[in-house]
Structures are given as C-alpha cells and as structure tokens.
Write an enzyme that holds these catalytic residues in place. Structure first.
Site, PDB file in Angstrom:
ATOM      1  N   GLY A 253      40.424   5.378   5.571  1.00  0.00           N
ATOM      2  CA  GLY A 253      41.077   4.211   6.124  1.00  0.00           C
ATOM      3  C   GLY A 253      40.793   4.010   7.595  1.00  0.00           C
ATOM      4  O   GLY A 253      41.380   3.119   8.227  1.00  0.00           O
ATOM      5  N   ASP A 254      39.926   4.837   8.172  1.00  0.00           N
ATOM      6  CA  ASP A 254      39.562   4.705   9.587  1.00  0.00           C
ATOM      7  C   ASP A 254      38.142   5.238   9.750  1.00  0.00           C
ATOM      8  O   ASP A 254      37.387   5.283   8.788  1.00  0.00           O
ATOM      9  CB  ASP A 254      40.585   5.442  10.462  1.00  0.00           C
ATOM     10  CG  ASP A 254      40.741   4.816  11.845  1.00  0.00           C
ATOM     11  OD1 ASP A 254      39.706   4.441  12.442  1.00  0.00           O
ATOM     12  OD2 ASP A 254      41.872   4.690  12.332  1.00  0.00           O
ATOM     13  N   ASP A 255      37.775   5.652  10.965  1.00  0.00           N
ATOM     14  CA  ASP A 255      36.399   6.079  11.221  1.00  0.00           C
ATOM     15  C   ASP A 255      36.017   7.268  10.337  1.00  0.00           C
ATOM     16  O   ASP A 255      36.823   8.166  10.091  1.00  0.00           O
ATOM     17  CB  ASP A 255      36.234   6.468  12.685  1.00  0.00           C
ATOM     18  CG  ASP A 255      36.454   5.287  13.628  1.00  0.00           C
ATOM     19  OD1 ASP A 255      36.042   4.160  13.274  1.00  0.00           O
ATOM     20  OD2 ASP A 255      37.041   5.493  14.706  1.00  0.00           O
TER      21      ASP A 255
END
Length: 472
Positions: A253-255
């Site tokens: 859900g992110d990097d």
C-alpha cells in the site's frame, strides 16, 4: 488479485523434497532436516515448543520466545544459537533477538503478531527522526527487534510472519492512535544481517526496517499487504551501508523499497547516510506509490544506489525522489539500469516540495542537493505521464541523465508527456522526446550516462552453508 498465482517465488510441493532459493528441506516420516546460508553456523538449536510455545493461533507465546532467545544468548560467544519454529500458528507480542543468532521458520510455520497493543511496548523515537512518524512521542516496538547485534539471520523455507495489521490500519485511519505504529522487523545499530526465504504479511506499517546498520542481505523475500493499507512500505533501509536487496516480490500500500536517512534537523544532526545499496531482480506492485523511492526522509544523505533488472507493474511511479527545503542532505550517484514498467501513472517523478516536517524547528534554508541521477535502458508501456521532474528554485536538481528510454503512452495519457521545472541534465535516445531541460545530445561511444564505479565488497558477507536435523 490471487496472490498465490502471482507470487513469483513461491514453490508448493505436497510430498518429497523441497529445494527453494538457497534453502533445502528434506521430509521423511519421523524426521526432518534443512540447510541455509549464514555468516556462521550455530552450535546450539532449540525449538520454540521446548520453551512452552503452543502453535494453536490463540495462545500468546511472547514469554516462550523471550525464554528461548535468552537461553540461546548464552551461546553467542561459543558458536551461536538457532531458534526453530515448527509447523503451527505462533501468536506473539514483540520480542528481541540476540547476537550470532538464527530464527528459522518451517514452511508451515506462521508467526502471528498479537492484536493486543499492550503486547507491543513503547520505545523512544529514532534519534534521526526526533519523533514518531505517526505522532509525537514514543513509538510502538516492532514485532521482531534487534539492537547492537552482530550476525543475525531471519530465514526459513518460505514460512510466514503475519503482523495482522488490520486493527492498526483501522485505528490509524480513525486517528485514534497516540503513538507511531511498529514494523514487522526492525534491526538497529547492527551488522551482518540476512533476511531471506520468508513471506511477510499485513504489517502494521513498514515491513523490514534496518536502521543505523551495515552489511545487510535481503533475498528471496515476499511481502504482501492490501493495496489500500497505510504506509506498508516493503523494505526501508534507513541510514544503512552496504545493503543488497535481491530477488524479492512486493505488493504494498506504499513504496516497495524506500531508502531513507533521517528527517530534517534531526537527520542532519545525526548525519548517517544510506549508501552503497544494490537492488536487483525486484518485482513490485504499488498503485499509490513508487517501486523505488529515495526519501522523503533523506536529511543524512543518500548516495551510491544501484538498481537493475527491476519490474514495476500497475504502480503509481517507477523511480521517485522526494525531498523539500528543510531536509538538507543529498541524493546523489543514483544508477538505474534495465527496468521495465507496465500500467503506470508516471514513469519517473522527482519533487522538491514534498513538505511533511516533524515540527516547526526545521531550517527552511537547509536545501537538499540532488545530483548525478542516471536512468538507462528503460522500457515502459501504458503510461499516463512520462516524467514529472520538479526541482527547487534555489537548488535545482542537476546532472540528470536519461538514455535508451522508450515509453509507450496510454490511450488517455496527458497532453504533455513531460513536466519539468528547476532541473538540469542530458538525454539520448529517449521517446517521447523529453523536456528541453534534459538537453538532447548524441551518444559518444557505448555509454552515454555515467556508470557506477566498482562497489567495494570488503564488508559483504562471507557465507557458509549450514545444516540442521532432528528426529521425532
């Protein structure tokens, strides 16, 4: 999405022998054995079950982990110790590792993070951050922690570490957490680290966070989190040196990989860069973030990062540099070679106005230096924007080089494929034609963009093949 179908590195066998990614497991009735690579082999090995552990998914085993690791710590200077996690679902709160130590998970073993927040004790904020990232003050410890350690291995034959992060995500979204969420693994001030051959699921926030550490190998790891889970970065080397990230598959859900080195005045004061980092054969999916991010917390500096043979799928951006006035520090000598991207919002992004400061004590005149950034041999398809490259008026990003880059724009792509401000650089064989600030020049010889110098490998692991067996 069926993660089992897309999991590139998972091998499932019902019977017989398993050989997966450097780990060999042999299964016979009444006995088992396995082998793996490590800086050194262990003289003592015990099972969590020998210390009262119960793998039923409901019994809290924090004390069993503590007792087992405390016992094995007695062998740190006499050959080291190994903790074996057999098949089962082993619920636990936060626990600490020890020196010259291996944590080994059977393929049917699952370590589950407790959903009782009291099982994640509060610890001080990182000195290079000054505060927690979610909230001021202390932060929750990670599920697996290590401090001032040497020679630590966290491995298995694709066993699982599941943070059960949904309860944390819900509290974060509702803004009822008073402290920063913990991670699945955080190793601080440590060296000679291997994390390999495991699956990490549902972290409360970042998954793997080596910080103030060196000589790190993260290899054959799968990391999975829901695409809407907040701040579930895959791998975050933070003020670390000599890091290798290889053959990993991350859905987040992110990097996917975020390289960091401290936040504003705290990172500047701490002054420990992330450097000499190699990322290769990485596959990532992140519709809201980057496959490889540099920053935004980069105030101690980031230098000498080499990424090659990277695959980005269904993601927001391939490579992203994030910084702003107040950060100080530098991002320099970044080399990306042979990267493919499919279904992207942006292929490349750089921003000098990321903001997000820990407090109002930062110096707005502490300007970051971003320079010597090379992207070579890139192919991207179905891309909305080729590049959004925005530097800082008083500190333009310079010596940016693109060569042999082919981007196929999406049917509904933006009118202008490139958007550039306050950058300087060169380009060759880039399509669509880049912005005028990336001056197009013919190649002279085989190499247009600079290549990295040979990496000093004197601090890399000298690995041994270690084996262990037991009869039932």
């Amino acid at each position: 999405m069926d993660f089992k179908r897309t999991h590139l590195f998972q091998v499932l066998l019902l019977l017989g022998c398993l050989i997966v990614l450097g780990v060999k497991v042999e299964c016979q009735k009444g006995s088992w054995s396995f082998s793996y690579v490590a800086p050194s082999c262990r003289a003592q090995s015990v099972s969590i079950a020998e210390f009262g552990g119960v793998g039923d998914g409901t019994t809290v085993n924090t004390e069993a982990f503590r007792k087992a690791i405390e016992h094995l710590s007695e062998f740190s200077e006499t050959g080291g110790g190994q903790l074996y996690i057999p098949p089962g679902r082993w619920l636990t709160g936060s626990f600490n590792l020890t020196d010259h130590f291996t944590l080994y998970l059977h393929k049917e073993a699952v370590i589950l993070g407790s959903q009782d927040l009291e099982d994640w004790p509060l610890i001080p904020p990182l000195p290079s951050y000054g505060m927690g990232r979610d909230a001021p003050g202390p932060r929750y410890s990670s599920l697996i922690n290590g401090y001032n350690l040497t020679d630590v291995v966290i491995t298995g034959d694709n066993g699982t570490i599941d943070g059960q992060g949904a309860i944390w995500w819900q509290k974060f979204h509702k803004k009822i957490l008073k402290n920063t969420r913990g991670y699945l693994v955080e190793l601080m001030y440590s060296k000679d680290i291997i994390i390999s051959n495991l699956t990490f699921l549902n972290s409360p926030a970042w998954n793997l966070h080596p910080v103030y550490s060196s000589n790190i190998l993260i290899q054959y790891v799968t990391i999975l989190a829901p695409l809407d889970s907040p701040n579930t970065d895959g791998i975050d080397p933070d003020s670390c040196s000599y890091v290798r990230i290889e053959d990993c598959y991350v859905v987040s859900g992110d990097d996917i990989v975020a390289i960091k080195s401290g936040w504003d005045e705290y990172g500047i004061s701490f002054g420990m860069p992330s450097q000499h980092i190699v990322i290769r054969r990485l596959v990532g999916i992140s519709p809201t973030s980057a496959i490889i991010a540099l920053g935004s917390e980069m105030s101690g500096g980031i230098q000498d990062v080499r990424a090659e043979d990277i695959q980005a799928i269904n993601s927001e951006t391939g490579i992203r540099i994030k910084t702003s006035p107040g950060r100080g520090g530098f991002v320099k000598d970044i080399f990306v070679n042979r990267m493919t991207m499919v279904n992207m919002k942006w292929a490349f992004t750089m921003t000098g106005s990321y903001g997000s400061h820990p407090d109002n004590k930062y110096d707005p005149n502490a300007l970051p230096a971003v320079e010597r950034i090379s992207y070579s041999n890139i192919v991207a398809t179905n891309v909305s924007v080729a590049g959004k490259l925005d530097g800082i008026a008083n500190a333009p990003f310079k010596d940016i080089c693109l060569t042999n880059v082919t981007i196929t724009m999406a049917a509904k792509s933006k009118k202008y494929p490139w958007n550039c401000t306050y950058i300087h650089g060169l380009s060759n064989a880039v399509y669509p034609q880049p912005c005028s600030l990336l001056e197009e020049r013919p190649a002279e010889g085989d190499a247009f963009c600079p290549s990295p110098q040979e990496l000093d490998t004197t601090e890399e692991n000298s690995l041994q093949h270690c084996s262990y067996s037991s009869s039932h």
